[in-house]
Write a protein that holds these residues in place. Structure first.
Motif, PDB file in Angstrom:
ATOM      1  N   VAL A 251       8.011   3.669   3.927  1.00 49.70           N
ATOM      2  CA  VAL A 251       8.710   2.588   3.254  1.00 49.70           C
ATOM      3  C   VAL A 251       7.834   1.341   3.120  1.00 49.70           C
ATOM      4  O   VAL A 251       7.071   0.998   4.028  1.00 49.70           O
ATOM      5  CB  VAL A 251      10.009   2.244   4.013  1.00 49.70           C
ATOM      6  CG1 VAL A 251       9.719   1.807   5.440  1.00 49.70           C
ATOM      7  CG2 VAL A 251      10.816   1.182   3.285  1.00 49.70           C
ATOM      8  N   THR A 252       7.926   0.673   1.959  1.00 46.56           N
ATOM      9  CA  THR A 252       7.403  -0.681   1.777  1.00 46.56           C
ATOM     10  C   THR A 252       8.468  -1.490   1.056  1.00 46.56           C
ATOM     11  O   THR A 252       9.266  -0.950   0.280  1.00 46.56           O
ATOM     12  CB  THR A 252       6.082  -0.719   0.989  1.00 46.56           C
ATOM     13  OG1 THR A 252       6.308  -0.239  -0.348  1.00 46.56           O
ATOM     14  CG2 THR A 252       5.014   0.137   1.666  1.00 46.56           C
ATOM     15  N   VAL A 253       8.494  -2.802   1.294  1.00 48.79           N
ATOM     16  CA  VAL A 253       9.539  -3.674   0.768  1.00 48.79           C
ATOM     17  C   VAL A 253       8.912  -4.954   0.243  1.00 48.79           C
ATOM     18  O   VAL A 253       7.966  -5.485   0.837  1.00 48.79           O
ATOM     19  CB  VAL A 253      10.577  -4.009   1.868  1.00 48.79           C
ATOM     20  CG1 VAL A 253      11.595  -5.029   1.373  1.00 48.79           C
ATOM     21  CG2 VAL A 253      11.286  -2.749   2.343  1.00 48.79           C
ATOM     22  N   ALA A 254       9.438  -5.482  -0.875  1.00 47.83           N
ATOM     23  CA  ALA A 254       8.953  -6.749  -1.433  1.00 47.83           C
ATOM     24  C   ALA A 254      10.133  -7.550  -1.968  1.00 47.83           C
ATOM     25  O   ALA A 254      11.100  -6.984  -2.504  1.00 47.83           O
ATOM     26  CB  ALA A 254       7.937  -6.510  -2.541  1.00 47.83           C
ATOM     27  N   PRO A 301       3.824   5.464  -1.350  1.00 45.60           N
ATOM     28  CA  PRO A 301       3.794   4.332  -2.277  1.00 45.60           C
ATOM     29  C   PRO A 301       3.608   3.000  -1.586  1.00 45.60           C
ATOM     30  O   PRO A 301       3.706   2.881  -0.358  1.00 45.60           O
ATOM     31  CB  PRO A 301       5.168   4.406  -2.933  1.00 45.60           C
ATOM     32  CG  PRO A 301       6.052   4.929  -1.836  1.00 45.60           C
ATOM     33  CD  PRO A 301       5.200   5.923  -1.079  1.00 45.60           C
ATOM     34  N   TYR A 302       3.379   1.990  -2.406  1.00 47.58           N
ATOM     35  CA  TYR A 302       3.288   0.609  -1.929  1.00 47.58           C
ATOM     36  C   TYR A 302       3.825  -0.274  -3.034  1.00 47.58           C
ATOM     37  O   TYR A 302       3.570  -0.019  -4.216  1.00 47.58           O
ATOM     38  CB  TYR A 302       1.840   0.245  -1.599  1.00 47.58           C
ATOM     39  CG  TYR A 302       1.693  -0.772  -0.492  1.00 47.58           C
ATOM     40  CD1 TYR A 302       1.412  -0.373   0.805  1.00 47.58           C
ATOM     41  CD2 TYR A 302       1.852  -2.133  -0.744  1.00 47.58           C
ATOM     42  CE1 TYR A 302       1.282  -1.297   1.836  1.00 47.58           C
ATOM     43  CE2 TYR A 302       1.734  -3.065   0.282  1.00 47.58           C
ATOM     44  CZ  TYR A 302       1.450  -2.642   1.570  1.00 47.58           C
ATOM     45  OH  TYR A 302       1.336  -3.558   2.587  1.00 47.58           O
ATOM     46  N   VAL A 303       4.564  -1.329  -2.683  1.00 44.89           N
ATOM     47  CA  VAL A 303       5.106  -2.230  -3.693  1.00 44.89           C
ATOM     48  C   VAL A 303       4.898  -3.679  -3.270  1.00 44.89           C
ATOM     49  O   VAL A 303       5.003  -4.007  -2.084  1.00 44.89           O
ATOM     50  CB  VAL A 303       6.610  -1.956  -3.947  1.00 44.89           C
ATOM     51  CG1 VAL A 303       7.466  -2.290  -2.735  1.00 44.89           C
ATOM     52  CG2 VAL A 303       7.105  -2.696  -5.191  1.00 44.89           C
ATOM     53  N   VAL A 304       4.569  -4.536  -4.235  1.00 46.83           N
ATOM     54  CA  VAL A 304       4.393  -5.970  -4.000  1.00 46.83           C
ATOM     55  C   VAL A 304       4.955  -6.726  -5.200  1.00 46.83           C
ATOM     56  O   VAL A 304       5.147  -6.160  -6.274  1.00 46.83           O
ATOM     57  CB  VAL A 304       2.915  -6.355  -3.789  1.00 46.83           C
ATOM     58  CG1 VAL A 304       2.361  -5.755  -2.506  1.00 46.83           C
ATOM     59  CG2 VAL A 304       2.077  -5.939  -4.997  1.00 46.83           C
ATOM     60  N   THR A 315       1.358   4.952  -6.186  1.00 45.68           N
ATOM     61  CA  THR A 315       1.566   6.118  -5.342  1.00 45.68           C
ATOM     62  C   THR A 315       0.194   6.733  -5.091  1.00 45.68           C
ATOM     63  O   THR A 315      -0.811   6.260  -5.633  1.00 45.68           O
ATOM     64  CB  THR A 315       2.481   7.172  -6.004  1.00 45.68           C
ATOM     65  OG1 THR A 315       1.746   7.863  -7.018  1.00 45.68           O
ATOM     66  CG2 THR A 315       3.723   6.536  -6.611  1.00 45.68           C
ATOM     67  N   ASP A 316       0.149   7.808  -4.303  1.00 40.45           N
ATOM     68  CA  ASP A 316      -1.139   8.465  -4.096  1.00 40.45           C
ATOM     69  C   ASP A 316      -1.308   9.663  -5.031  1.00 40.45           C
ATOM     70  O   ASP A 316      -2.164  10.508  -4.817  1.00 40.45           O
ATOM     71  CB  ASP A 316      -1.339   8.875  -2.639  1.00 40.45           C
ATOM     72  CG  ASP A 316      -0.304   9.869  -2.142  1.00 40.45           C
ATOM     73  OD1 ASP A 316       0.582  10.267  -2.932  1.00 40.45           O
ATOM     74  OD2 ASP A 316      -0.359  10.245  -0.962  1.00 40.45           O
ATOM     75  N   SER A 347      -3.057   0.404   0.218  1.00 46.64           N
ATOM     76  CA  SER A 347      -2.245  -0.808   0.312  1.00 46.64           C
ATOM     77  C   SER A 347      -2.579  -1.756  -0.828  1.00 46.64           C
ATOM     78  O   SER A 347      -3.712  -1.800  -1.326  1.00 46.64           O
ATOM     79  CB  SER A 347      -2.469  -1.513   1.651  1.00 46.64           C
ATOM     80  OG  SER A 347      -3.752  -2.099   1.716  1.00 46.64           O
ATOM     81  N   LEU A 348      -1.579  -2.520  -1.251  1.00 45.09           N
ATOM     82  CA  LEU A 348      -1.714  -3.562  -2.261  1.00 45.09           C
ATOM     83  C   LEU A 348      -1.441  -4.901  -1.592  1.00 45.09           C
ATOM     84  O   LEU A 348      -0.408  -5.077  -0.955  1.00 45.09           O
ATOM     85  CB  LEU A 348      -0.729  -3.352  -3.401  1.00 45.09           C
ATOM     86  CG  LEU A 348      -0.721  -1.986  -4.093  1.00 45.09           C
ATOM     87  CD1 LEU A 348       0.387  -1.945  -5.150  1.00 45.09           C
ATOM     88  CD2 LEU A 348      -2.071  -1.690  -4.720  1.00 45.09           C
ATOM     89  N   THR A 349      -2.366  -5.847  -1.733  1.00 40.93           N
ATOM     90  CA  THR A 349      -2.193  -7.188  -1.180  1.00 40.93           C
ATOM     91  C   THR A 349      -2.372  -8.195  -2.294  1.00 40.93           C
ATOM     92  O   THR A 349      -3.414  -8.203  -2.970  1.00 40.93           O
ATOM     93  CB  THR A 349      -3.209  -7.454  -0.055  1.00 40.93           C
ATOM     94  OG1 THR A 349      -3.035  -6.496   0.991  1.00 40.93           O
ATOM     95  CG2 THR A 349      -3.031  -8.855   0.510  1.00 40.93           C
ATOM     96  N   VAL A 350      -1.380  -9.044  -2.501  1.00 45.49           N
ATOM     97  CA  VAL A 350      -1.428 -10.037  -3.571  1.00 45.49           C
ATOM     98  C   VAL A 350      -2.264 -11.231  -3.122  1.00 45.49           C
ATOM     99  O   VAL A 350      -1.963 -11.870  -2.111  1.00 45.49           O
ATOM    100  CB  VAL A 350      -0.013 -10.502  -3.952  1.00 45.49           C
ATOM    101  CG1 VAL A 350      -0.079 -11.521  -5.083  1.00 45.49           C
ATOM    102  CG2 VAL A 350       0.855  -9.310  -4.349  1.00 45.49           C
ATOM    103  N   LEU A 351      -3.302 -11.536  -3.876  1.00 44.08           N
ATOM    104  CA  LEU A 351      -4.153 -12.673  -3.582  1.00 44.08           C
ATOM    105  C   LEU A 351      -3.591 -13.929  -4.254  1.00 44.08           C
ATOM    106  O   LEU A 351      -2.739 -13.841  -5.145  1.00 44.08           O
ATOM    107  CB  LEU A 351      -5.579 -12.389  -4.052  1.00 44.08           C
ATOM    108  CG  LEU A 351      -6.227 -11.135  -3.426  1.00 44.08           C
ATOM    109  CD1 LEU A 351      -7.668 -10.983  -3.901  1.00 44.08           C
ATOM    110  CD2 LEU A 351      -6.164 -11.180  -1.907  1.00 44.08           C
TER     111      LEU A 351
END
Length: 383
Positions: A251-254, A301-304, A315-316, A347-351
């Motif tokens: 799980v990822t949450v934004a 998956p990853y969400v931002v 997703t992968d 992973s996705l990280t918002v700069l």
């Protein structure tokens, strides 16, 4: 989900053959090649004692809430496979991911075998910076949540560590959940996996995968809430499929621009491997019986959410990114084609400028795979 705990389904489906098939609502497929060259954060030859597959499950972080002298620093970690007791290695970049330096490692100081040997911080680390004071921890404190597991994989423990000195030193904070053997084939008292941490409504929330509710649920998604990071409330189910064999996970949450929250998670069910998502008004109440809407085939998956309000997920199943400019409306997803390599659980990280730091531990591999992954990063821009 870990390959060594029964993810053989991935091989039967074939990651490459799955492709990326999104539900209706895709307005267009946009080609994009706006990523910087891929930078190696760490490789097997750089870190003594590393063994194959070396690195998996990459995670990134940008600091935004500390004093100005530390704003914009980038951090990365991952699973690290070693001959001895594993730790989570912490890397730092001061030049926007052009180069990285190992600055610390997080040793398991909480769980020990009878001979006083630590279990080891083994799987699924996650980095998070507190945006506000939680308990005795000031804003800017860095949290690492991860899975402590002994060499025989007999137990799992989602533990939190914290650093008040910009990831130079770490202290044990608390344990969120303890589970059984790190194997999906357990029939009861299974493991806990894959923590994701966020602050919601001035409280620390830890989402995770839970296999302790067998045979009713092979795996479900849950969370616990803490006011101080030490004492945790009751477990709340977030996703629990009616089909007992279904396995929602990772799980990822934004938080979206309208104040609601979006959750992404993979689903392994009836021979299908896909990513679902769903939306909550407050990030804490998800209606566990709502199985969500399929976003794409492929998992991990990853969400931002970007500062401009756009939602970005991956997703992968490929290097694609998925963007939604309308608060997760199922009709508003766009497929962004990129040249970023396929990888397991990037992973996705918002700069601060709405670029994305993408940290990758490489393709999915079993712990016994003789081939090694590098831990890498790239910066992706939508401009």
């Amino acid at each position: 989900m870990k390959l060594n705990k029964g993810k053989g389904l991935l091989f039967s489906l074939g990651v490459a053959s799955l492709g990326l098939s999104l539900l209706g609502g895709i307005n267009e497929k946009v080609n994009a090649d706006s990523s910087t060259p891929i930078t190696t954060i760490a490789s097997k030859n750089q870190i003594p004692g590393t063994k194959s597959p070396s690195f998996l499950y990459g995670r990134g972080l940008v600091t935004t809430h500390t004093d100005k002298s530390h704003n914009g620093k980038l951090y990365a970690t991952s699973e690290h496979y070693v001959n001895g007791t594993p730790t989570f290695l912490i890397f730092e970049s001061l030049n926007n991911a052009k180069s990285w330096k190992k600055i610390s490692e997080i040793n398991d100081t909480h769980n020990f075998l009878a001979n006083n040997t630590p279990w080891g911080n083994r799987y699924q680390p996650f980095l998070y910076e507190l945006p506000e004071k939680i308990g005795k921890m000031p804003a800017g404190t860095i949290i690492c949540a991860g899975n402590s597991i002994p060499n025989d994989l007999s137990k799992t423990s989602i533990d939190l560590y914290f650093s008040k000195d910009h990831a130079r030193s770490w202290q044990y904070l608390s344990t969120v959940a303890v589970g059984g053997h790190a194997d999906v084939n357990t029939t009861s008292n299974g493991p806990v996996w894959e923590p994701f941490v966020s602050v919601i409504d001035h409280k620390l929330v830890c989402y995770f995968s839970d296999e302790r509710d067998k045979p009713l649920h092979s795996q479900k998604l849950s969370h616990r809430v803490s006011k101080d990071g030490i004492n945790w409330g009751n477990e709340v189910d977030d996703v629990a499929f009616k089909e007992p064999a279904a396995r929602p996970g990772m799980v990822t949450v934004a938080r979206m621009k309208n104040g609601k929250y979006i959750m992404t998670y993979e689903v392994v069910n009836s021979g299908e491997w896909r990513t679902n998502y769903k939306i909550s008004a407050d990030g804490l109440n998800w209606n566990a019986s709502d199985e969500g809407t399929r976003l794409a085939y492929g998992g991990a998956p990853y969400v931002v959410t970007l500062h401009n309000g756009d939602i970005v997920a991956n997703t992968d199943g490929s290097g694609d990114l998925y963007i939604n400019k309308n608060n997760g409306d199922v009709r508003a997803w766009q497929d962004i084609k990129t040249n970023i390599p396929l990888a397991y659980s990037r992973s996705l990280t918002v700069l601060p400028n709405d670029d994305l730091l993408i940290v990758s531990g490489g393709p999915l591999k079993a712990p016994t795979d003789p081939n090694s992954n590098d831990l890498t990063s790239t910066i992706f821009s939508f401009k």
